[in-house]
Design a protein around this motif. Sequence first.
Motif, PDB file in Angstrom:
ATOM      1  N   GLU A 128       0.842  -1.191   0.000  1.00 56.45           N
ATOM      2  CA  GLU A 128       0.000   0.000   0.000  1.00 56.45           C
ATOM      3  C   GLU A 128       0.880   1.246   0.000  1.00 56.45           C
ATOM      4  O   GLU A 128       1.901   1.288   0.685  1.00 56.45           O
ATOM      5  N   ASN A 129       0.458   2.234  -0.741  1.00 54.31           N
ATOM      6  CA  ASN A 129       1.115   3.530  -0.706  1.00 54.31           C
ATOM      7  C   ASN A 129       0.450   4.319   0.414  1.00 54.31           C
ATOM      8  O   ASN A 129      -0.665   4.825   0.260  1.00 54.31           O
ATOM      9  N   LEU A 130       1.120   4.403   1.549  1.00 50.62           N
ATOM     10  CA  LEU A 130       0.517   5.045   2.717  1.00 50.62           C
ATOM     11  C   LEU A 130       0.321   6.545   2.540  1.00 50.62           C
ATOM     12  O   LEU A 130      -0.509   7.147   3.218  1.00 50.62           O
ATOM     13  N   TRP A 131       1.054   7.146   1.593  1.00 51.46           N
ATOM     14  CA  TRP A 131       0.823   8.555   1.275  1.00 51.46           C
ATOM     15  C   TRP A 131      -0.544   8.726   0.619  1.00 51.46           C
ATOM     16  O   TRP A 131      -1.253   9.698   0.893  1.00 51.46           O
ATOM     17  N   LEU A 132      -0.920   7.783  -0.227  1.00 50.48           N
ATOM     18  CA  LEU A 132      -2.253   7.851  -0.849  1.00 50.48           C
ATOM     19  C   LEU A 132      -3.349   7.602   0.186  1.00 50.48           C
ATOM     20  O   LEU A 132      -4.401   8.245   0.149  1.00 50.48           O
ATOM     21  N   VAL A 133      -3.098   6.671   1.106  1.00 49.33           N
ATOM     22  CA  VAL A 133      -4.064   6.418   2.181  1.00 49.33           C
ATOM     23  C   VAL A 133      -4.209   7.673   3.039  1.00 49.33           C
ATOM     24  O   VAL A 133      -5.328   8.076   3.383  1.00 49.33           O
ATOM     25  N   ALA A 134      -3.079   8.306   3.366  1.00 50.03           N
ATOM     26  CA  ALA A 134      -3.124   9.538   4.161  1.00 50.03           C
ATOM     27  C   ALA A 134      -3.863  10.640   3.413  1.00 50.03           C
ATOM     28  O   ALA A 134      -4.669  11.374   4.007  1.00 50.03           O
ATOM     29  N   LEU A 135      -3.614  10.757   2.123  1.00 50.42           N
ATOM     30  CA  LEU A 135      -4.320  11.756   1.308  1.00 50.42           C
ATOM     31  C   LEU A 135      -5.821  11.482   1.314  1.00 50.42           C
ATOM     32  O   LEU A 135      -6.635  12.392   1.509  1.00 50.42           O
ATOM     33  N   GLU A 136      -6.205  10.227   1.112  1.00 49.99           N
ATOM     34  CA  GLU A 136      -7.620   9.848   1.115  1.00 49.99           C
ATOM     35  C   GLU A 136      -8.305  10.272   2.404  1.00 49.99           C
ATOM     36  O   GLU A 136      -9.325  10.971   2.390  1.00 49.99           O
ATOM     37  N   TYR A 137      -7.739   9.870   3.546  1.00 44.41           N
ATOM     38  CA  TYR A 137      -8.401  10.135   4.819  1.00 44.41           C
ATOM     39  C   TYR A 137      -8.293  11.595   5.244  1.00 44.41           C
ATOM     40  O   TYR A 137      -9.186  12.112   5.920  1.00 44.41           O
ATOM     41  N   THR A 138      -7.247  12.278   4.849  1.00 43.73           N
ATOM     42  CA  THR A 138      -7.139  13.709   5.153  1.00 43.73           C
ATOM     43  C   THR A 138      -8.226  14.478   4.414  1.00 43.73           C
ATOM     44  O   THR A 138      -8.926  15.309   5.013  1.00 43.73           O
ATOM     45  N   LEU A 139      -8.387  14.193   3.125  1.00 47.39           N
ATOM     46  CA  LEU A 139      -9.416  14.890   2.345  1.00 47.39           C
ATOM     47  C   LEU A 139     -10.821  14.552   2.834  1.00 47.39           C
ATOM     48  O   LEU A 139     -11.672  15.438   2.961  1.00 47.39           O
ATOM     49  N   VAL A 140     -11.068  13.291   3.139  1.00 45.31           N
ATOM     50  CA  VAL A 140     -12.386  12.895   3.650  1.00 45.31           C
ATOM     51  C   VAL A 140     -12.641  13.565   5.004  1.00 45.31           C
ATOM     52  O   VAL A 140     -13.733  14.089   5.255  1.00 45.31           O
ATOM     53  N   GLY A 141     -11.637  13.554   5.867  1.00 42.15           N
ATOM     54  CA  GLY A 141     -11.781  14.181   7.179  1.00 42.15           C
ATOM     55  C   GLY A 141     -12.058  15.666   7.080  1.00 42.15           C
ATOM     56  O   GLY A 141     -12.933  16.193   7.770  1.00 42.15           O
ATOM     57  N   LEU A 142     -11.325  16.351   6.212  1.00 45.15           N
ATOM     58  CA  LEU A 142     -11.548  17.795   6.027  1.00 45.15           C
ATOM     59  C   LEU A 142     -12.933  18.067   5.459  1.00 45.15           C
ATOM     60  O   LEU A 142     -13.617  19.005   5.884  1.00 45.15           O
ATOM     61  N   TRP A 143     -13.353  17.257   4.485  1.00 45.07           N
ATOM     62  CA  TRP A 143     -14.687  17.421   3.894  1.00 45.07           C
ATOM     63  C   TRP A 143     -15.767  17.217   4.959  1.00 45.07           C
ATOM     64  O   TRP A 143     -16.713  18.002   5.059  1.00 45.07           O
ATOM     65  N   LEU A 144     -15.612  16.158   5.755  1.00 41.95           N
ATOM     66  CA  LEU A 144     -16.593  15.867   6.805  1.00 41.95           C
ATOM     67  C   LEU A 144     -16.628  16.991   7.839  1.00 41.95           C
ATOM     68  O   LEU A 144     -17.712  17.427   8.250  1.00 41.95           O
ATOM     69  N   LEU A 145     -15.466  17.470   8.254  1.00 38.95           N
ATOM     70  CA  LEU A 145     -15.434  18.579   9.222  1.00 38.95           C
ATOM     71  C   LEU A 145     -16.103  19.828   8.656  1.00 38.95           C
ATOM     72  O   LEU A 145     -16.851  20.516   9.368  1.00 38.95           O
ATOM     73  N   ALA A 146     -15.849  20.130   7.389  1.00 37.11           N
ATOM     74  CA  ALA A 146     -16.480  21.293   6.753  1.00 37.11           C
ATOM     75  C   ALA A 146     -17.993  21.112   6.713  1.00 37.11           C
ATOM     76  O   ALA A 146     -18.748  22.052   7.014  1.00 37.11           O
ATOM     77  N   GLU A 147     -18.453  19.910   6.352  1.00 35.95           N
ATOM     78  CA  GLU A 147     -19.901  19.667   6.301  1.00 35.95           C
ATOM     79  C   GLU A 147     -20.531  19.758   7.694  1.00 35.95           C
ATOM     80  O   GLU A 147     -21.628  20.301   7.841  1.00 35.95           O
ATOM     81  N   LEU A 148     -19.860  19.233   8.710  1.00 38.31           N
ATOM     82  CA  LEU A 148     -20.381  19.326  10.070  1.00 38.31           C
ATOM     83  C   LEU A 148     -20.450  20.782  10.530  1.00 38.31           C
ATOM     84  O   LEU A 148     -21.429  21.195  11.150  1.00 38.31           O
ATOM     85  N   TYR A 149     -19.429  21.554  10.217  1.00 42.08           N
ATOM     86  CA  TYR A 149     -19.423  22.969  10.564  1.00 42.08           C
ATOM     87  C   TYR A 149     -20.582  23.699   9.894  1.00 42.08           C
ATOM     88  O   TYR A 149     -21.336  24.434  10.546  1.00 42.08           O
ATOM     89  N   LEU A 150     -20.739  23.495   8.602  1.00 45.81           N
ATOM     90  CA  LEU A 150     -21.824  24.157   7.869  1.00 45.81           C
ATOM     91  C   LEU A 150     -23.189  23.708   8.371  1.00 45.81           C
ATOM     92  O   LEU A 150     -24.114  24.520   8.483  1.00 45.81           O
ATOM     93  N   TYR A 151     -23.335  22.431   8.699  1.00 43.32           N
ATOM     94  CA  TYR A 151     -24.592  21.906   9.229  1.00 43.32           C
ATOM     95  C   TYR A 151     -24.932  22.570  10.559  1.00 43.32           C
ATOM     96  O   TYR A 151     -26.067  22.995  10.784  1.00 43.32           O
ATOM     97  N   ARG A 152     -23.939  22.690  11.434  1.00 43.41           N
ATOM     98  CA  ARG A 152     -24.182  23.321  12.736  1.00 43.41           C
ATOM     99  C   ARG A 152     -24.499  24.798  12.594  1.00 43.41           C
ATOM    100  O   ARG A 152     -25.329  25.329  13.332  1.00 43.41           O
TER     101      ARG A 152
END
Length: 169
Positions: A128-152
């Motif tokens: 596994e390319n752990l940089w790609l895994v880190a990129l995947e979860y960083t982007l998903v985490g940021l997107w989720l945090l942004a959506e939670l912020y906007l929802y609140r």
Amino acid sequence: MLHNIWQSIDLYFQRFEFNASVYYLLRWLGYQLTGYNQIAVIGPLLSLATFIAILSMAAVKKLGSVRRLAGYMAAALTVYLLLATTVHPWYITTLVALTTLSHFRYATVWSCLAIFSYSAYRTSAYTENLWLVALEYTLVGLWLLAELYLYRQQKKHANLPRQSVAQPK
């Protein structure tokens, strides 16, 4: 039969690892502290944490509609996937289906980014390319945090009392 089921679950949580997020961070920490992979300890602890988190969500929240139920199911599945040792891209499909009933689109973003995990199959060595895994979860985490912020923010503004505008006489 129960013994065989338990052995299968035990095998899943203590031996398999693929496209994980929190687990990979804890695995790295385990390597730093002990010098070897701590999956036999970390896997069961993460499954216990998942169980407790989902049980506490189920005990606290009231479900008044199908949409709300789908939202809590999506939250529970999100917790499971973030704490799992193995997350194949098709595991996210149920999450995508559940979030279609909500304003959240992080699952759709995640399903697109999870394709990166297949880079592990680019060679017969399977790494596994752990940089790609880190990129995947960083982007998903940021997107989720942004959506939670906007929802609140949206909920906060919806709950504010409306001020009446005084008409001049």
